[in-house]
Design an enzyme around this catalytic site. Structure first.
Site, short mmCIF file in Angstrom:
data_model
loop_
_atom_site.label_atom_id
_atom_site.label_comp_id
_atom_site.label_asym_id
_atom_site.label_seq_id
_atom_site.Cartn_x
_atom_site.Cartn_y
_atom_site.Cartn_z
N ARG A 173 0.83 -1.20 0.00
CA ARG A 173 0.00 0.00 0.00
C ARG A 173 0.87 1.25 0.00
O ARG A 173 1.87 1.30 0.71
CB ARG A 173 -0.90 0.02 1.24
CG ARG A 173 -2.19 -0.73 1.03
CD ARG A 173 -2.94 -0.96 2.31
NE ARG A 173 -3.79 0.13 2.78
CZ ARG A 173 -4.86 0.56 2.15
NH1 ARG A 173 -5.23 0.03 1.00
NH2 ARG A 173 -5.59 1.54 2.65
N SER A 228 6.65 -5.23 7.61
CA SER A 228 6.03 -6.08 8.64
C SER A 228 6.73 -7.42 8.84
O SER A 228 6.14 -8.50 8.64
CB SER A 228 4.58 -6.32 8.27
OG SER A 228 4.00 -5.12 7.88
N ASP A 257 4.55 -3.23 11.34
CA ASP A 257 3.12 -2.85 11.22
C ASP A 257 2.42 -2.72 12.58
O ASP A 257 1.53 -1.89 12.76
CB ASP A 257 2.35 -3.83 10.32
CG ASP A 257 2.53 -5.29 10.66
OD1 ASP A 257 3.34 -5.60 11.55
OD2 ASP A 257 1.86 -6.14 10.03
C1 GLC Z 1 4.66 -11.73 10.98
C2 GLC Z 1 5.91 -10.87 11.20
C3 GLC Z 1 5.64 -9.70 12.12
C4 GLC Z 1 4.40 -8.96 11.66
C5 GLC Z 1 3.22 -9.92 11.60
C6 GLC Z 1 1.92 -9.25 11.17
O1 GLC Z 1 4.43 -12.47 12.06
O2 GLC Z 1 6.97 -11.65 11.71
O3 GLC Z 1 6.75 -8.82 12.13
O4 GLC Z 1 4.14 -7.91 12.56
O5 GLC Z 1 3.52 -10.94 10.68
O6 GLC Z 1 2.02 -8.71 9.88
#
Ligand code: GLC
Length: 438
Positions: free
Chosen positions: A71, A135, A189
């Site tokens: 995004r 993320s 995230d």
């Molecule tokens: C995975 C990643 C983590 C992220 C989560 C949600 O578990 O390791 O960093 O926050 O996904 O997207």
């Protein structure tokens, strides 16, 4: 399907209050170990940012990489906890980007951002500092660096683990002739979700993602982050990305182990594999298959091949449609080349219910565990910001999580209050950018 079979199935996915309380105690231990730099299934990663005040202002470009879509958005922070509706575009992340070469990932990000700028009439020659939500677990040394520890959620881009993602993105812009486009801040995230949550709700104590993956961030006293005594921030707190997706001190059954075997990252992310959208379809399909193999369905039912496994989205619709004949499920299975009787469909729906409600129960347990780490007696009200497709869209899921939290805390409704933090991961990148430079 006999009553005995049915009870066996239920016992595999039922989680007792005792188990939940044990999970909470284990989680507190693992948090402390992670903060002290000892071996723990929780990485407890300092995020080099502190909570926003809600007064930060300005217009920022934010990018969000790590789910199904990439995004790009432009976000205006108005102060007094107000944010104008972001302008956002989605770019589908293809498998060739998810598992391809480092350069392809860089070029994909550049192309998407340039496309956004063209559509929104932003001159790409402007000097911009982007807020970058990434993320995945990163080791940070400041707000402008993030070294990827490992890929999760079936991503596996070559030559990125162990390198700084900010360099990857800035070099990609530089190599394409846009040397004035820089990264202002990089964040997980969940950190973005926490920051958006706190910006709009001053008593927000936790940012949670329950979508493709699952994880959470909260704010910790610097004096408790024993592994990094030299940390300094403008306040005495720093956000911690827990990486609770890796939590492993909870009961797993043989279906959970089978899901792990089929995944890209075997032996890792056990909590995520029992809870998040990426895995719930596989988990349900594996239970269905084992029931087909042991003749618990009618003779029409066939084993689901891997490419025909249910997705979490399909199952969410199965849970939503409650007509007696389960027509929608019948048609979904016809598309997969499988005929069913009504009894078959009722059984599939029951299996999906068990899998989804265990997921909601597990999620609620870790939410309570995180909140009670620093407020064991729940002396104050807590707001929890949640973003992610599973929480937002799966039928009945929100209600189950809140109910489980209320049961577990034995408190009156609302003591720990959840709210959907729409676009938290992206908008949060703008807020973190603003906090870092205010
Ligand atoms: C995975 C990643 C983590 C992220 C989560 C949600 O578990 O390791 O960093 O926050 O996904 O997207």
């Amino acid at each position: 399907m006999t009553v005995q079979n049915y009870l066996e199935l239920e016992s595999l996915f039922n989680i007792s209050l005792r188990t939940q309380l044990e999970m909470i105690a284990n989680f507190h231990e693992e948090m402390k170990r992670g903060l002290a730099g000892k071996k723990s299934s929780l990485k407890m990663l300092p995020a080099f940012i502190w909570p926003p005040s809600g007064e930060e202002q300005g217009e920022y470009l934010a990018i969000d990489f790590g789910g199904t879509n990439f995004r790009v958005m432009s976000v205006k922070l108005l102060g007094q906890g107000k944010i104008s509706k972001p302008i956002a575009h989605n770019y589908k992340i293809s498998t060739s980007v998810m598992r391809g070469a480092r350069e392809d990932l860089g070029n994909f990000i550049v192309d998407s951002v340039l496309d956004f700028m063209q559509k929104e009439k932003i001159d790409p020659q402007f000097r911009v500092k982007i807020g970058l939500t990434f993320s995945f677990p990163m080791k940070q040394l400041d707000i402008r660096s993030g070294i990827l520890i490992n890929w999760t959620k079936d991503f596996a881009v070559a030559d990125v683990v162990g390198t700084d993602v900010v360099d990857l993105v800035e070099s990609a812009f530089f190599d394409n002739g846009f040397h004035q486009i820089k990264v202002g801040a990089i964040l997980n995230d969940t950190v973005g979700t926490f920051c958006k949550g706190r910006y709009t709700h001053p008593n927000c104590s936790l940012g949670v993602i329950a979508g493709t993956g699952t994880n959470a961030s909260y704010s910790e006293k610097i004096s408790n982050i024993k592994k990094s005594p030299q940390l300094s921030t403008k306040t005495d707190e720093m956000l911690i990305n827990i990486e609770w997706c890796g939590f492993n001190l909870f009961p797993r059954n043989h279906y959970d182990r089978a899901v792990d075997k089929l995944s890209q990252n075997k032996g890792e992310q056990f909590f995520e594999k029992a809870v998040s959208a990426l895995y719930l379809g596989t988990l349900t399909s594996l239970v269905v298959n084992s029931f087909v193999a042991t003749n618990k369905f009618s003779h029409h039912m066939k084993i689901l091949e891997k490419d025909k496994f249910f997705t979490a989205e399909e199952l969410s619709l199965v849970l939503a449609y409650s007509d007696k004949n389960l027509h929608w499920l019948r048609m979904t299975l016809v598309d997969k080349g499988i005929q069913t009787t009504q009894a078959d469909r009722i059984l599939i729906k029951k299996i999906a219910e068990l899998v989804f409600s265990r997921s909601a129960k597990f999620l609620a347990t870790l939410i309570v565990a995180t909140v009670t780490k620093n407020d064991p007696e729940l002396k104050r009200r807590h707001t929890v910001a949640i973003d992610g497709s599973l929480y937002e869209k799966a039928h009945g899921y929100k209600g189950m999580v809140q109910m489980e939290i209320d049961l577990l805390t034995l408190r009156k409704e609302g003591e720990i209050n959840l709210f959907v933090c729409k676009d938290g991961s992206g908008v949060g990148a703008a807020i973190v950018n603003a906090v870092a430079f205010s």
